[in-house]
Design a protein around this motif. Sequence first.
Motif, mmCIF file in Angstrom:
data_model
loop_
_atom_site.group_PDB
_atom_site.id
_atom_site.type_symbol
_atom_site.label_atom_id
_atom_site.label_comp_id
_atom_site.label_asym_id
_atom_site.label_seq_id
_atom_site.Cartn_x
_atom_site.Cartn_y
_atom_site.Cartn_z
ATOM 1 N N THR A 53 0.854 -1.179 0.000
ATOM 2 C CA THR A 53 0.000 0.000 0.000
ATOM 3 C C THR A 53 0.888 1.226 0.000
ATOM 4 O O THR A 53 2.117 1.108 0.034
ATOM 5 C CB THR A 53 -0.932 0.000 1.225
ATOM 6 O OG1 THR A 53 -1.842 1.086 1.143
ATOM 7 C CG2 THR A 53 -0.141 0.092 2.514
ATOM 8 N N SER A 54 0.279 2.396 -0.045
ATOM 9 C CA SER A 54 1.091 3.606 -0.037
ATOM 10 C C SER A 54 1.671 3.843 1.351
ATOM 11 O O SER A 54 1.220 3.279 2.350
ATOM 12 C CB SER A 54 0.253 4.807 -0.465
ATOM 13 O OG SER A 54 -0.732 5.088 0.512
ATOM 14 N N ALA A 57 -0.946 5.320 3.736
ATOM 15 C CA ALA A 57 -1.937 4.328 4.151
ATOM 16 C C ALA A 57 -1.332 3.333 5.135
ATOM 17 O O ALA A 57 -2.010 2.863 6.061
ATOM 18 C CB ALA A 57 -2.485 3.596 2.931
ATOM 19 N N GLY A 156 -2.709 -4.172 4.195
ATOM 20 C CA GLY A 156 -1.679 -4.244 3.159
ATOM 21 C C GLY A 156 -0.269 -4.403 3.670
ATOM 22 O O GLY A 156 0.692 -4.135 2.941
ATOM 23 N N ASN A 352 5.101 -0.048 -4.151
ATOM 24 C CA ASN A 352 3.936 -0.788 -3.694
ATOM 25 C C ASN A 352 3.605 -1.808 -4.768
ATOM 26 O O ASN A 352 3.184 -1.440 -5.871
ATOM 27 C CB ASN A 352 2.773 0.186 -3.470
ATOM 28 C CG ASN A 352 1.451 -0.523 -3.202
ATOM 29 O OD1 ASN A 352 1.394 -1.736 -3.070
ATOM 30 N ND2 ASN A 352 0.383 0.260 -3.140
ATOM 31 N N HIS A 354 1.206 -3.713 -5.338
ATOM 32 C CA HIS A 354 -0.168 -3.692 -5.844
ATOM 33 C C HIS A 354 -0.395 -2.534 -6.804
ATOM 34 O O HIS A 354 -1.387 -2.515 -7.528
ATOM 35 C CB HIS A 354 -1.156 -3.619 -4.685
ATOM 36 C CG HIS A 354 -1.245 -4.910 -3.932
ATOM 37 N ND1 HIS A 354 -2.058 -5.087 -2.847
ATOM 38 C CD2 HIS A 354 -0.596 -6.090 -4.104
ATOM 39 C CE1 HIS A 354 -1.923 -6.328 -2.388
ATOM 40 N NE2 HIS A 354 -1.034 -6.938 -3.131
#
Length: 699
Positions: A53-54, A57, A156, A352, A354
């Motif tokens: 994730t970032s 986040a 995440g 990240n 994703h």
Amino acid sequence: MIAQARHVHLLVWIGSLCVGVLLFLVAVLGYQAIDRQLPPGTRAVVQIQQVSTSEAAAVTTLEAVAVDAKVNLLRIGANPAGPGAPPWYFAFVGDRALFEATMPNGAYPAFTPTAAPEVFPGATLAERDQPVRGAYAVQGEFGNPLTLRAMLADGGLGAEVTQVRPIDNYAAGLFASFSWLSLVAAVLSLALAIVYWIAFSRKSTALQEFHGYSAWRIVAGQTLGVMTAYGCSMVVVVVVGTVALSLYNGLSQFPSFIWWVVVPMVVVGVASLLVQLFASFAALRLSKHAAVKGARPMLLLGAAAGLTQMLMLGLVYVTVAQAGAGIAKIVSDSRSFADWEGARSSVTVQINPHAFEDPQARQVEPAVMSAYERFRQLFSELDREGSAVLSFHQTNQQTDAPGADLASFGPLGGNSLVVNNNYLDRHAVVGAGGLRYRGMEPAEGRIHLLIPEARRAQSAELVDAWAQSSFVSREPWNTSARTEPYDVAVHYTRDGQEIFNYGDTWRMERWSQHDPVIAVVSPETGYFSGYNLLGAAANSGNVVFSDSARFRALVNEAGLAPRFASISNPATHAAQQLRDRETKLIVAVGNATVGGAVLVAAIAVLAAIYTSAFRRESFVRRTHGWGSVRIHGKVVSAVGMISAVTVAVTGAMLGPAGYMRPWWAVVLAAGLTATFILTFAIAIIFLDRRARAELIKCP
């Protein structure tokens, strides 16, 4: 009890005191070793290994998990100012009461006052260029570790959760500091002293048997004497040690620390009791009639002395080898850290996964391909401005040992390095003529290849290998990859150079390479595509941006920030690594010093056993004109042979661990053997003189 203790030999008292002091020191060293990693109240350690994730986040997830689980998550960071600066903690607080109890007013009560960490709110993790990935200490009760891992995974964050028990803490500190080697050596010395006393008390126990004492009564009396001597010694050590600690750190974390002292003392006391019981019953097997006539259980003494000698030498060899290797490593790393000090404002990135799909697993969306291209353009702009530094290893395996084959210097070899001109501006690479290389002219399709002078004869093979190399060709969807060979311009470097390589920034395994082949590329070269530049080089920590503010501004402008899991300062990782290595070095040197002192004490015990056992024979021989060499030469030679064999076997077993070069291993083995023989001979001469004087005084 006091009467029994008076009959205990002085060596047992000295051995008990030495063991007590060492147990206290081992506790201090071990507690210091884990104090940074396991703050007070730690119940588990979370190792975040993947961030999907970032960065923003991820921080939000950590804050939410701490509150929901009612625990405190302490990110164990490092201060980019260097190993001498206080380390950093980032606290995600979910149990405020526990946090205030363990860290009053937000200050960490460090066991070592000079290493007290600075504590910051967890929300400032990104502001201080600290990565999300890494170790977190968990304060508080949280139930099932799987539940905590699942909560992190939902946000995440891929993590492993390991519960921590007090016994694990002690074992971790003991093995992290390598203090167990010195501890075992000291316990062996105490055991030998007990066996020595029991063996030479056989005449007095034989007289007790003649007066009707049972074996159990005799053994009980010896047990009471040993335990009294041991117990009194431990009490003295604890009292004196507590006073010393109060002056050192004001008894910080003392309620937790004292268990590290008391419990091992009890364990060693039980071990000493078992040794004493075995020795007592073994000594009683010698006939009381023979004992009264002066016989001693020499088999028991000889076996104990020989085994102790071999174990002691082996343990001391290991401790000294570790200390020597640590000194060489820390000297090298300390020199390299000067390069890191110039990168305090630098950052590296981690993507990240994703946000950047694997092109080999699925079709890459146009937006993702565009993001790779935007990063390549960003790198090109910063490369021209002079703030993007490339230092890329194309394999994790470095093979810069003497005699490495030619393949290790090729594009996929462990002793090659791909850099840009900005790297050469910051780190000196000296040519064969003595001039420093920098400002290599960029051109489309051109690679400047810096080859060590020692590899001049293999230049043609290296040029051919690098001319055919291209990371662009490994991009799965790129159908227009370069097919013609690169134009390779050859330059030669002076032999014997240690080239700084940023240690892959994330792994921090090695910070330099010895005489690598260096390929200098530029954005015009076309060696990297956006996918390879970000996914392979930058994501592995091989691209460093020296102007973090400028880099962040361009990242935000390009809309890439949500696609990065971390933007962090690599110098913090280097500072933490160097700090840990310096701590290990201090401990290793301390262990080697203590181990040497324990070895000398053990040699003195061995010499005392020998001179006491053969003092009458030695006295008689000396009255017949024998000299010291003739009297004791065979024993000293036998001890020397046992020492040499023991050290040689230990060195051979330790060789694969790579603590030191073979030449230094031979020097260490010879030095230890010579020290043992010389100390043993001096101790024998001194003790033999005392024994002669006592015999002369006897009526």
